[in-house]
Enzyme design. Sequence first.
Site, PDB file in Angstrom:
ATOM      1  N   SER A  90       0.866  -1.165   0.000  1.00 22.46           N
ATOM      2  CA  SER A  90       0.000   0.000   0.000  1.00 22.46           C
ATOM      3  C   SER A  90       0.909   1.222   0.000  1.00 22.46           C
ATOM      4  CB  SER A  90      -0.894  -0.020   1.234  1.00 22.46           C
ATOM      5  OG  SER A  90      -1.889   0.981   1.122  1.00 22.46           O
ATOM      6  N   GLU A  91       0.738   2.115  -0.984  1.00 19.70           N
ATOM      7  CA  GLU A  91       1.767   3.145  -1.208  1.00 19.70           C
ATOM      8  C   GLU A  91       1.851   4.181  -0.088  1.00 19.70           C
ATOM      9  OE1 GLU A  91      -0.746   2.545  -3.329  1.00 19.70           O
ATOM     10  OE2 GLU A  91      -1.630   4.399  -4.110  1.00 19.70           O
ATOM     11  N   ASN A  92       0.862   4.203   0.804  1.00 17.97           N
ATOM     12  CA  ASN A  92       0.990   5.112   1.940  1.00 17.97           C
ATOM     13  C   ASN A  92       1.984   4.574   2.982  1.00 17.97           C
ATOM     14  OD1 ASN A  92      -1.131   3.154   2.283  1.00 17.97           O
ATOM     15  ND2 ASN A  92      -1.620   4.134   4.214  1.00 17.97           N
TER      16      ASN A  92
ATOM     17  N   SER B 101       8.462   3.953   0.208  1.00 21.04           N
ATOM     18  CA  SER B 101       7.375   3.281  -0.498  1.00 21.04           C
ATOM     19  C   SER B 101       7.505   3.475  -2.007  1.00 21.04           C
ATOM     20  CB  SER B 101       6.036   3.833  -0.002  1.00 21.04           C
ATOM     21  OG  SER B 101       4.977   3.207  -0.662  1.00 21.04           O
TER      22      SER B 101
END
Lengths: 234, 218
Positions: free
Chosen positions: B46-48, B88
């Site tokens: 998840s890019e967060n 990320s």
Amino acid sequence: MAINKVVKSAEEALEGIANDMTVMFGGFGLCGIPENAIAAIRKKGTKNLTCVSNNAGVDGFGLGVLLESRQVKKMISSYVGENDEFERQMLSGELEVELIPQGTLAERCRAAGAGIPAFFTPAGYGTEVALGKEVRWFNDKPHILEHAFDAAFAFVKADKGDTAGNLIFNATARNFNHVMAMAGKITVAEVEELVPVGELDPNEIHTPGIFIQRIFQGEKFEKRIEQRTVRSRN
Amino acid sequence: MALDKNGIAQRIAQELRDGYYVNLGIGIPTLVANYIPSGIDVEFQSENGMLGMGPFPFEGEEDADLINAGKQTITAMPGAAYFDSSMSFAMIRGQHVDLTVLGAMEVSDQGDIANWKIPGMMVKGMGGAMDLVASAKNIIVAMMHTNKKGESKLLRQCTLPLTGVQCVTRVVSNLAVFDLSPKGFKLVERAPGVSVDEIKAATEGRLIIEGEIPEMKL
């Protein structure tokens, strides 16, 4: 002795902030945002701020609070979807908005803190994000030139911190807080729990205190959830 | 019959391989996590800022500090890891993520994708989409074949502002699976009961149809 960075309150942490400054706010959505600093800036009434933040909060919470009071001149973000007042100000031209790819946003923060004035990234090549930017090919692929940010203040939020400014984040609340802590000329950290030096294991520190100029324990953290999603136990 | 959104997700799940790190976009791509084939292990990025994303929490166990890129409350699987936003996107641009699945408003037959902006409408932003499509080697687009007006979303040229150029490797729509080739959309599979003629009629971009086209197996 470790350097003591503690200030008594969010108000004291804002010493030196002025109209027209560029300031950064950590957080992703409403997760890991510096709630106490935002409330203190609202109270202080500093105006014409250029805010670097991945998102723009929601109506009544997060950066939405500073939008309501018209303290924001410009937002630099990657995604701004969830805020009616934001939309109204953007469409009426009261608010300037610069949308940039999320990874580029993060790297422009990291670069600012790392002494890298600019870098090439493949993100945005061939799109309107690349307009007016230098293009160079590396490894047979086109890349565009992006510059480090220049922010007078960065406001970040961590789970734990010590009086020397060392920070530990919880779960996905780390997000932009670490890189923005690196980027700010004056970085203000607010923490849920402030402890004396020596209590945090040096092996567990996420952001070393060298990046933090001021730290305080937040008076309260509402930690609102933007999208509450659950599954049934059956 | 054309697939529904779950059918598209189910077909894309067949692309998962043991050991893959996968980034799923918002919308149909999120549903792919419901159809992981048995006997393989994959991890969702998840890019967060996390690897090893798990399902939604049970009611009462939501944690404001634990969300996905769509800002939904989630859980962490055993072996999960958290990190900051620059790390990320280092994973993403550095091609450490094996498969990216995202939605699109339009895809061109050269593999361009448009999925972030409609002129004249409120623009919310590209989020991480431009970084995701800029470097990933394996990008699958999950989308309905036509828009609400019945117009093809698989085009000769995108008409909307682009998210990335020449980056899509495969498209899975409600009608068919296509691989992107320099000469256009190469038809790989048909949805169950959908004819080649129906696919042709619904596709504006250049199509490559070679030999018998098998039906998807779901």
